[in-house]
Design an enzyme around this catalytic site. Structure first.
Site, PDB file in Angstrom:
ATOM      1  CG  ASP A 101      -7.950   5.271  30.969  1.00 52.94           C
ATOM      2  OD1 ASP A 101      -8.735   5.129  29.997  1.00 52.94           O
ATOM      3  OD2 ASP A 101      -7.151   4.383  31.319  1.00 52.94           O
TER       4      ASP A 101
ATOM      5  CE1 TYR B 290     -15.576   3.081  16.568  1.00 54.03           C
ATOM      6  CE2 TYR B 290     -16.359   2.703  14.331  1.00 54.03           C
ATOM      7  CZ  TYR B 290     -16.023   3.567  15.355  1.00 54.03           C
ATOM      8  OH  TYR B 290     -16.142   4.926  15.160  1.00 54.03           O
TER       9      TYR B 290
ATOM     10  CG  ASN C  55     -14.896  13.185  19.982  1.00 57.27           C
ATOM     11  OD1 ASN C  55     -15.172  12.969  18.800  1.00 57.27           O
ATOM     12  ND2 ASN C  55     -13.641  13.173  20.425  1.00 57.27           N
TER      13      ASN C  55
ATOM     14  CB  THR D 192      -8.769  11.706  13.299  1.00 53.53           C
ATOM     15  OG1 THR D 192      -9.114  10.314  13.164  1.00 53.53           O
ATOM     16  CG2 THR D 192     -10.004  12.559  13.037  1.00 53.53           C
TER      17      THR D 192
ATOM     18  CE  LYS E 240     -18.163   5.057  17.765  1.00 56.78           C
ATOM     19  NZ  LYS E 240     -18.072   6.223  18.683  1.00 56.78           N
TER      20      LYS E 240
END
Length: 268
Positions: free
Chosen positions: A59, A157, A86, A192, A161
């Site tokens: 985790d 998010y 990833n 995905t 990034k």
């Protein structure tokens, strides 16, 4: 093209599905030995089982987990040549997209950065000494087109990034002279689990748009994100770029960001 990855040792995080699973598959096809890290395994990952693949249950929200994964790779295969950061996207229990800056709380921001930035920082910190000891290697981090083309959606998010992109540039400068290349791959929307699973992005957008999840993935999302290809990206398309950047065939490529996004990113 022979990517010259036979015998190389790679760690791939977020490896049980989606882009991570596709990266594991490509690296194995190229002859690499792979440690696949994810909270739990899955049937598709288990289908790839063999002497060149090891799964580590981890985790990455646990600050000690990235170093444990790297240590397992070194113990199992004798060293490390490639790190693929990833793991990312919605932290465990979170759902994206979020449609406004006013949505995420302080706790949401902390969890987003923990999963999408700090976990990669910790993995890199653990990997660097082993890469240098091998005479060099490659770090490839999966970023996002949203880091370079931000919008009032998923702002936490995208900010995390963007931090990865800045980190990559800095690392490439510091460790390039020691043989370690560092690059990012920035996908657009990829087909995905983030999109396809129940309660995922397709369902959230479908509820907003008054349509169904399949229409979102096939039509609404490509149009909304102005994808010139007219479709979501496939995980294998991102994985192929990751493998190329991990390869010695990319020996002069470092500090770069590569868009695999169906034409999402419009800036030069």
């Amino acid at each position: 093209m022979d990517l010259q990855l036979s015998g190389k040792v790679a760690v791939v995080t977020g490896a049980s599905k989606g882009i991570g699973l596709a990266v594991v598959r490509v690296l194995l096809e190229e002859g690499a030995r792979v440690v696949a890290a994810s909270r739990k395994s899955g049937p598709e990952l288990e289908e790839l089982a063999g002497p060149r693949l090891a799964h580590v249950a981890a985790d990455l929200m646990d600050p000690g987990a990235p170093a444990q994964v790297v240590a397992h790779a070194v113990e199992r295969f004798g060293g490390l040549d490639i790190l693929v950061n990833n793991a990312g996207g919605p932290p465990p229990g979170a759902r994206l997209p979020r449609f406004s800056f006013e949505g995420p709380t302080d706790a949401d921001w902390r969890e987003m950065f923990e999963f999408n930035l700090f976990a990669a920082v910790r993995a890199i910190r653990a990997a660097i000494p082993h890469l240098v000891a091998r005479g060099g290697g490659a770090i490839v981090t999966v970023s996002s087109g949203g880091a370079r083309q931000p919008a009032p959606m998923n702002v936490d998010y995208n900010a995390a990034k963007a931090g990865l992109n800045t980190l990559t540039k800095a690392l490439s400068e510091e460790y390039g002279p020691r043989g370690v290349r560092v690059n990012t791959v920035s996908p657009g929307p990829v087909r995905t689990a983030w999109w396809t699973e129940e309660g995922g992005a397709a369902d959230i957008i479908a509820a907003q748009a008054g349509t169904d999840r399949d229409t979102v993935m096939d039509t609404v999302a490509p149009q909304m994100m102005k994808l010139v290809t007219g479709r979501l990206v496939e995980p294998r398309e991102v994985a192929d770029m990751v493998a190329l950047l991990a390869s010695p065939r990319s020996a002069s490529t470092t500090g770069a960001d590569f868009a695999v996004d169906g034409g999402f990113l419009k800036e030069l």
